[in-house]
Scaffold this motif. Structure first.
Motif, PDB file in Angstrom:
ATOM      1  N   GLU A  14      -7.966  -5.819  -5.147  1.00  0.00           N
ATOM      2  CA  GLU A  14      -7.114  -5.520  -3.870  1.00  0.00           C
ATOM      3  C   GLU A  14      -8.156  -5.073  -3.273  1.00  0.00           C
ATOM      4  OE1 GLU A  14      -3.638  -6.481  -3.755  1.00  0.00           O
ATOM      5  OE2 GLU A  14      -4.109  -7.367  -5.320  1.00  0.00           O
ATOM      6  N   SER A  51      -2.248  -7.648   1.445  1.00  0.00           N
ATOM      7  CA  SER A  51      -1.911  -8.868   1.763  1.00  0.00           C
ATOM      8  C   SER A  51      -2.378  -9.333   3.250  1.00  0.00           C
ATOM      9  CB  SER A  51      -0.536  -8.814   1.552  1.00  0.00           C
ATOM     10  OG  SER A  51      -0.088  -7.522   1.268  1.00  0.00           O
ATOM     11  N   ASN A  98      -1.889  -1.888   0.665  1.00  0.00           N
ATOM     12  CA  ASN A  98      -0.985  -2.996  -0.145  1.00  0.00           C
ATOM     13  C   ASN A  98      -1.108  -3.642   0.983  1.00  0.00           C
ATOM     14  OD1 ASN A  98      -1.053  -1.705  -2.862  1.00  0.00           O
ATOM     15  ND2 ASN A  98       1.043  -0.851  -2.644  1.00  0.00           N
ATOM     16  N   GLY A  99      -0.338  -3.673   2.217  1.00  0.00           N
ATOM     17  CA  GLY A  99      -0.070  -4.192   3.827  1.00  0.00           C
ATOM     18  C   GLY A  99      -1.364  -4.413   3.662  1.00  0.00           C
ATOM     19  N   ASN A 120       6.131  -6.079   6.620  1.00  0.00           N
ATOM     20  CA  ASN A 120       6.868  -6.467   5.360  1.00  0.00           C
ATOM     21  C   ASN A 120       6.189  -4.863   4.363  1.00  0.00           C
ATOM     22  OD1 ASN A 120       8.019  -8.251   4.179  1.00  0.00           O
ATOM     23  ND2 ASN A 120       6.367  -8.113   2.788  1.00  0.00           N
ATOM     24  N   SER A 121       4.853  -4.293   4.349  1.00  0.00           N
ATOM     25  CA  SER A 121       4.725  -3.515   3.644  1.00  0.00           C
ATOM     26  C   SER A 121       5.929  -2.172   3.005  1.00  0.00           C
ATOM     27  CB  SER A 121       3.524  -3.094   3.739  1.00  0.00           C
ATOM     28  OG  SER A 121       2.935  -2.712   1.812  1.00  0.00           O
ATOM     29  N   ILE A 143      -0.892   4.616   0.148  1.00  0.00           N
ATOM     30  CA  ILE A 143      -1.753   3.449  -0.423  1.00  0.00           C
ATOM     31  C   ILE A 143      -0.167   2.257  -0.632  1.00  0.00           C
ATOM     32  CG2 ILE A 143      -0.651   2.417  -2.672  1.00  0.00           C
ATOM     33  CD1 ILE A 143      -3.179   4.902  -3.022  1.00  0.00           C
ATOM     34  N   GLN A 144       0.516   2.233   0.254  1.00  0.00           N
ATOM     35  CA  GLN A 144       1.309   1.609   0.973  1.00  0.00           C
ATOM     36  C   GLN A 144       0.482   0.696   2.163  1.00  0.00           C
ATOM     37  OE1 GLN A 144       3.637   0.313  -0.934  1.00  0.00           O
ATOM     38  NE2 GLN A 144       5.174  -0.615   0.087  1.00  0.00           N
ATOM     39  N   ALA A 154       1.822  -8.030   8.054  1.00  0.00           N
ATOM     40  CA  ALA A 154       1.338  -7.623   6.126  1.00  0.00           C
ATOM     41  C   ALA A 154       2.123  -6.233   6.324  1.00  0.00           C
ATOM     42  CB  ALA A 154       0.128  -8.000   5.796  1.00  0.00           C
TER      43      ALA A 154
END
Lengths: 257, 619, 401
Positions: free
Chosen positions: B144, B14, B10-11, B254-255, B6-7, B251
């Motif tokens: 997303e 972004s 998310n990356g 960072n994630s 999931i992370q 991204a």
């Protein structure tokens, strides 16, 4: 006596042997011409001689001192002057300032911050400009010069560090025929005067055969002939692969960078 | 594992958002060489227009139609700006377009507030996509997923455009060699307009698709512009795939980074950029340019010593500054001191970018280090002003020595972006190291010694130091070292061929410029009485660039005049209206068009000495 | 069209004021210098300006201060501390103001505060929240109206202690306000509830939050409650992502300032429900002083008041109270007058504590709810700031006295 001894000089671009195992010597006080068709490896060879391009193999000795692997600026300090196929000068400076810069560098005063650069070695620079008959234009911005004048300026700059040998990459390219003759005559006079050697490339065969003491012919990265102009003129191999092709002698494919 | 996936998603979402904006910027720069500072403003406009349209139009068609129409509208607006404004200044010195787009940004920022109001706006959620779907037991927003898909879709569309259409092939050719394309008889002007429009469209689209997940607000532009630049540089200018790769890397880092270091996002991308540039000087996928572009500030007109007339002007100006305290009140002297300090700041930047050919987007770093040098000396050693003024610049010098060593190994805009990275890293250290630097609350109580505490005395002290420093800079420019630095800018080939060690000379020049900037920072700290991270931030670096370009990069006096005009103008305008952005922006745009050589360059051309005069003067 | 007229009006007005400011009303007015981040943060500073303009009008209509009218000269600081100091300098040395007021950002407040200390001018800070302003970096020349971080955090910590949650996560923007809020909240809550465990903290960069990743990171730590300090566009993103990803389901959220209309209204129907927040429920406060304030505010500006309006109004009233009680306009007399002076605010009468010059203004705490598609605060109560401020001994220790 040889001022420059080159042995086994080679450069490969991928699988292409741009310069392959080249041997030659430049005698003291001579004008040696380097000729060859497009892509023969002349500029590559030149760029290795002054350190701009790293050689893959070989040796370059300047008065018995190995100079291969040195940076261009170090090669210059050893006494090798250079002019470029496409003239390179400091365009934001005047003609005389360009020469002064070279003299300042010769005297290792590049980091000096106290004096005005414009008043350093002005006389010496002026004399060099006189040598190439550029004294009238001493204070013109370099960016405004005619092309032939830039070439003469380059010659003056190249002489600034009392070189032992001059490398001139197509010194007469882009000039009118009479200008070419004049420039080469000038070069020849200076060589005689100062006792230095010149290695030059040239496309104009009239220039080559009327001014060179000896001629070296490069084809596909290899030396195919080296001798007096008269010998080269008669050489059948040279005639067939080079003089006979009628090729347009333009920029070479490699080594302009 | 589920969580990591999931992370990762998310990356990805972004990354898509970043890519849309960065790809447009990259394309614009690649072809037109415009450093488009207004790119963030177009992104913001895209979001605002999309907000208005999606509020007015209903349903899914209304929503997606609104987003596309918004991007198209803003793209047309961008095209208009290109035709009306940028076309006039393509021939101006490089980076001048940066100045113009900076002016446009200021104008748009104010206009947005006038049209849409100051408060944050909440855009509509995408119809049918406002929920979440279950992925490994975690709720993941459906929208997303759309964003995740949008990035690769755009990449493919751009690939098709550039590889399967004649226009695209021409654009690619122009990216590699502008001369060749014009030689082919292509109308370069319209090619540029097309590229600029496409770039703006992507920026506006990037902004428009944010409305279901972000608030629409008037600071969106500044949030995105620097990030977009960083992405473009990491990927390699003009390389769309590189931008895609860079967006992905940043991204995802960072994630996952925030799981281990929750404070990392502030500085992450600058660290990545610095590392990438040190290892790959042209970004991940960028290539060295085939034709070396002429360095900034490269001109035909040589720098000339002052003519007698010019000398008289300088003397007259000096006299005015000397007798100013007789008839000026304390406030004027205060502003006068500030102008003097910024004149030094601008002159130091000019030494680096005008004379040295090294453009800096992070010159505030040395200004800020100087200011913090003072603050730390006062705070921890209670050092008196006289000693601190001498010692504090050492911090700036140390910074310049370290940063410069890396920077001079690059060239052009990559060098500029590495200076920005170092500036941002310094900023972030100062911003976060509360115990030593006071964090964003700064350090207070840095006031001058008793004798210099009244405005008049401080003014005279500033005047003496700044004039001495400006004189030193001028002497350096005309010294052998200054000539050598200029030589490295004019022609690396020639410099190398006459025995100049380019790296060492530029490094030294870099450090000198940093030192003078640090000195300006020191004086500024005493003028304001306190230091804050703002003094090392991007806006100050941008101000410096504006001053230098405004005054004219080709003369020694230009940056000094530019600093005076810019600082005086902004102080006066800010003091009188809160709509200063639109006025200052319009003013900058007008100046750029009217004085494409900068203010001083213009007057020199108009009234100044011609070639003959220079010759005369020299004999 | 209106916008352009406003713009041109602003410019011309500005220039005219500048030209006439010095000579016109010189003798029979008291000049007050005002600085705020009007161009940087119009959403917050425009209601603030409306507030002080309303108060100014009332004060002057009632005859001013001892027969003299108050004249406010207002400057924009562009959101930069350097510009703020320049503006302060202009106000003091060119315009000759007797007292300074204003500022929003903490660091700008501190910059002007330090300037006021150096130049010996009294400064009434309006909105900065940093504890340092009247705490560690306080001094005799600075007063502050709005309750600082510590008060907001303490009010929330009091209420949070009553929640059953034991596992707490925090999220705050990565700068002083965020850091000091989290620090204060953690310290106060842990003191009351030693059984509490702090399981995660997130520090997104201000206004650059990567909301999806951040929300996911918090939910992985499986907290039972969340303490939030983000605001503005960060808050909107956080709420949107958090709601869609069920972060708030079954979890308590305690949040700084979220109940202020400035933040709550921007989220419209997506405003969070059931959060414990500090804020300003202007729609349901029913006291004579607030009703009067709200009525005249709405009549004058055709808009409802924000918390900024209250702070602006109160700051003007505080400044006027100081001026009214001072024997002369010298800094010493103004300080003397200011210490302990009582002044009216829409939230009731408050005073400046003599020991640290912090006002005793408090804050509202309540629970968020949705009403007519708009976020509101319900079950709210007003907490007096004086109850939550650190003791004067504590302040003296902070100042190293």
């Amino acid at each position: 006596m040889s001022s420059l001894v080159v042995k086994g000089l080679s450069k490969y671009f991928g699988g292409v042997k741009a310069v392959n195992n080249v041997d030659f010597e430049v005698q003291k006080g001579e004008l040696l011409a380097l000729i060859g068709p497009n892509g023969a490896g002349k500029s590559t060879c030149f760029n290795m001689l002054n350190g701009q391009l790293a050689a893959d193999a070989g040796s370059i000795k300047l008065f018995d001192e190995e100079i291969i692997g040195l940076q261009p600026r170090q090669v210059w300090r050893k006494g090798v002057g250079r002019t470029f196929q496409i003239a390179a000068t400091f365009t934001s400076m005047s003609v005389i300032e360009n020469v002064q810069m070279a003299i300042i560098s010769y005297h290792k005063r590049l980091l000096s911050m106290l004096p005005f650069a414009g008043s350093l070695y002005k006389e010496e620079a002026y004399e060099l400009l006189e040598l190439v008959s550029m004294e009238d234009q001493a204070n013109r911005p370099c960016g405004m010069l005619a092309y032939g004048d830039v070439k003469r300026l380059e010659l003056a700059i190249a002489l600034a560090n009392d070189p032992k040998i001059l490398l001139m990459d197509e010194p007469a390219a882009g000039m009118a025929p009479n200008e070419r003759i004049a420039l080469m005559q000038l070069t020849a006079d200076i060589v005689k005067d100062k006792g230095i050697s010149v290695l030059f490339t040239e496309h104009d065969m009239d220039v080559v055969f009327s001014h060179a003491n000896r001629v070296m012919v490069l084809n596909r990265g290899e030396v195919i002939a080296l001798g007096l102009p008269s010998e080269i003129r008669e050489n059948e191999e040279v005639q067939s692969i080079y003089l006979g092709t009628g090729a347009v002698y333009d920029e070479e494919l490699v080594g302009n960078a | 594992m589920d969580f990591l996936f999931i992370q990762f998603l998310n990356g990805l979402s972004s990354a898509s958002s970043l890519f849309l904006v960065a790809s447009g910027l990259s394309i614009i720069f690649g072809v037109t060489h415009i450093t488009n500072f207004a790119h963030g403003a177009f992104y913001m406009l895209g979001a605002y227009v999309a907000y208005t349209l999606t509020e007015a139009w209903m349903g899914a068609i209304g929503f997606w139609g609104g987003i596309i129409v918004a991007a198209g509208t803003v793209a047309l607006f961008g095209a208009l700006i290109e035709i009306i404004l940028l076309r006039r200044i393509y021939r101006s010195p490089e980076l001048f377009q940066l100045l113009a787009t900076f002016g446009i940004t200021l104008i748009i920022e104010d206009l947005v507030i006038q049209v849409w109001g100051a408060e944050d706006l909440l855009g509509r959620r995408a119809p049918g996509l406002d929920g979440a779907i279950d992925i490994f037991g975690q709720a993941f927003p459906t929208y997303e997923l759309v964003l995740i898909a949008l990035g690769p879709i755009c990449l493919c569309a751009l690939w098709l455009l550039f590889n399967r259409t004649r226009w695209g092939v021409l654009v690619r050719a122009a990216t590699q060699d502008r001369m060749m394309v014009s030689a082919l008889g292509v109308n370069q002007a319209w090619l540029f307009t097309g590229v600029f429009t496409l770039g703006v469209f992507l920026a506006a689209l990037g902004g428009a698709v944010q409305i279901p997940r972000d608030a629409v607000h008037n600071a969106m532009d500044l949030q995105i512009i620097v990030e977009a630049f960083v992405i473009v540089v990491i990927g390699g200018f003009g390389n769309v795939l590189g931008a895609f790769l860079a967006s992905f890397i940043i991204a995802e880092l960072n994630s996952f980074g925030i799981l281990l270091f929750p404070k990392i996002s502030m500085i992450l991308m600058f660290i990545v950029m610095a590392l990438v540039l040190v290892v790959r000087p042209y970004g991940l996928l960028g290539k060295a340019e085939t034709h070396a572009r002429t360095a900034l500030g490269n001109v035909v007109r040589p720098l000339a010593p002052l003519t007698r007339k010019a000398k008289n002007w300088v003397l007259a100006a000096l006299l005015v500054f000397l007798i100013l305290p007789i008839f000026a009140d304390d406030f004027v002297l205060n502003v006068g001191s500030e102008i003097l300090i910024f004149a030094l700041f601008a002159a130091s930047l000019h030494l680096m970018m005008g004379v040295g050919g090294m453009v800096s987007f992070g010159h505030a770093a040395y200004f800020g280090l100087g200011a913090y040098g003072v603050a730390l000396l006062v705070k921890f050693l209670n050092m008196p002003m006289e000693a601190a003024i001498v010692i504090a610049p050492l911090l700036a010098i140390a910074g310049a020595i370290i940063f410069g060593w890396f920077c001079v190994r690059l060239s052009g805009v990559y060098l500029a972006m590495l200076t920005l990275a170092f500036a941002q890293i310094s900023w972030s250290i100062i911003f976060q190291w509360d115990d030593v630097t006071g964090g964003d609350n700064g350090l207070l109580g840095i006031w001058p010694s008793e004798w210099a505490s009244n405005q008049q005395a401080f003014y005279y002290m500033t005047l003496v130091i700044v004039i001495a420093a400006l004189y030193a800079i001028r002497r350096i420019i005309f010294s052998p070292f200054g000539y050598t630095l200029r030589g490295c800018r004019d022609s690396l080939l020639r410099a190398d061929a006459i025995g100049i060690d380019r790296l060492r000379i530029q490094w030294f020049g870099f450090v000198l410029a940093g030192s003078f900037s640090g000195l300006a920072g020191v004086l500024y700290a005493y003028l304001k009485g306190s230091v804050f991270p703002d003094y090392i931030s991007i806006p100050l670096s941008v101000d410096g660039l504006v001053m230098v370009l405004l005054g004219g990069i080709q003369t020694v006096a230009g940056p000094i005049i530019g600093a005076g005009v810019f600082k005086a103008l902004s102080t006066i305008i800010i003091s009188h209206t809160e709509f200063w952005k639109i006025i200052l922006g319009a003013f900058i745009v007008i100046l750029v068009v009217a004085f494409p050589q900068g203010i001083v360059g213009f007057f020199l051309e108009r009234f100044g000495s011609k070639e003959e005069d220079i010759a005369e003067e020299k004999q | 069209m209106i916008s352009r007229r406003r713009l041109i009006g602003g410019v011309i007005g500005g220039v005219l004021t500048a030209m006439t400011a010095q000579n016109a009303l010189a003798a029979d007015t008291i000049k007050v210098g005002e600085i705020n981040s009007y161009s940087k943060l119009p959403a917050f500073t425009v209601p603030y300006r409306n507030g002080w303009q309303l108060a100014l009008e009332e004060i002057n209509a009632a005859g001013g201060i001892n027969g003299k009218k108050i004249e406010v000269i207002s400057k924009d600081d562009a959101g930069k501390p350097g510009e703020a100091v320049t503006a302060a300098n202009e106000l003091v040395s060119k315009d000759g103001v007797s007292i300074l007021m204003g500022t929003f950002f903490s660091h700008i407040g501190l910059a002007v505060s330090d300037f006021s200390k150096q130049k010996k001018v009294v400064f009434v800070a309006a909105e900065p929240l940093s504890d340092a302003l009247t705490g560690a970096k306080g001094h005799e020349y600075v007063f502050r109206v709005r309750p600082p971080v510590i008060v907001q955090a303490a009010i929330l910590a009091d209420a949070a202690a009553k929640l059953p949650a034991k596992r707490w996560a925090t999220i705050a923007p990565n700068y002083e306000y965020g850091k000091s809020s989290v620090e204060a909240f953690k310290k106060l809550l842990s003191a009351k509830r030693p059984d509490i465990e702090w399981v995660d903290e997130q520090w997104p960069t201000l206004f650059k939050m990567d909301a999806g990743s951040t929300v996911q990171a918090i939910s992985r730590a499986e907290p039972e409650a969340i303490f939030n300090v983000t605001f503005g566009s960060d808050l909107t993103k956080f709420v949107r992502e958090g709601t869609t990803r069920n972060l708030f389901e079954g979890r308590s959220v305690v949040s700084m300032l979220t109940g202020e209309p400035e933040y709550l209204d921007a989220m419209k129907e997506e405003a969070p429900v059931g959060w414990l927040v500090t804020g300003y429920p202007e729609y349901s406060i029913d006291t004579p002083e607030h009703n009067a304030f709200k009525k005249s505010y709405e009549a004058k500006f055709n808009d409802y008041p924000r918390l900024g309006s209250v702070v602006g109004y109160s700051t003007m009233k505080a400044t006027a109270a100081i001026l009214a009680h001072a024997k002369s306009l010298s800094a010493e007399d103004l300080i003397k007058a200011g210490e302990g002076v009582k002044f009216d605010t829409p939230l009731g009468e408050v005073s400046f504590r003599p020991g640290d010059h912090q006002s005793t203004m408090g804050a509202y705490i309540g629970t968020t709810a949705l009403k007519d598609g708009k976020g509101v605060m319900v079950d709210w109560s007003y907490k007096d700031g004086g109850q939550y401020l650190p003791s004067i001994e504590e302040i003296k220790k902070q100042r190293g006295m």
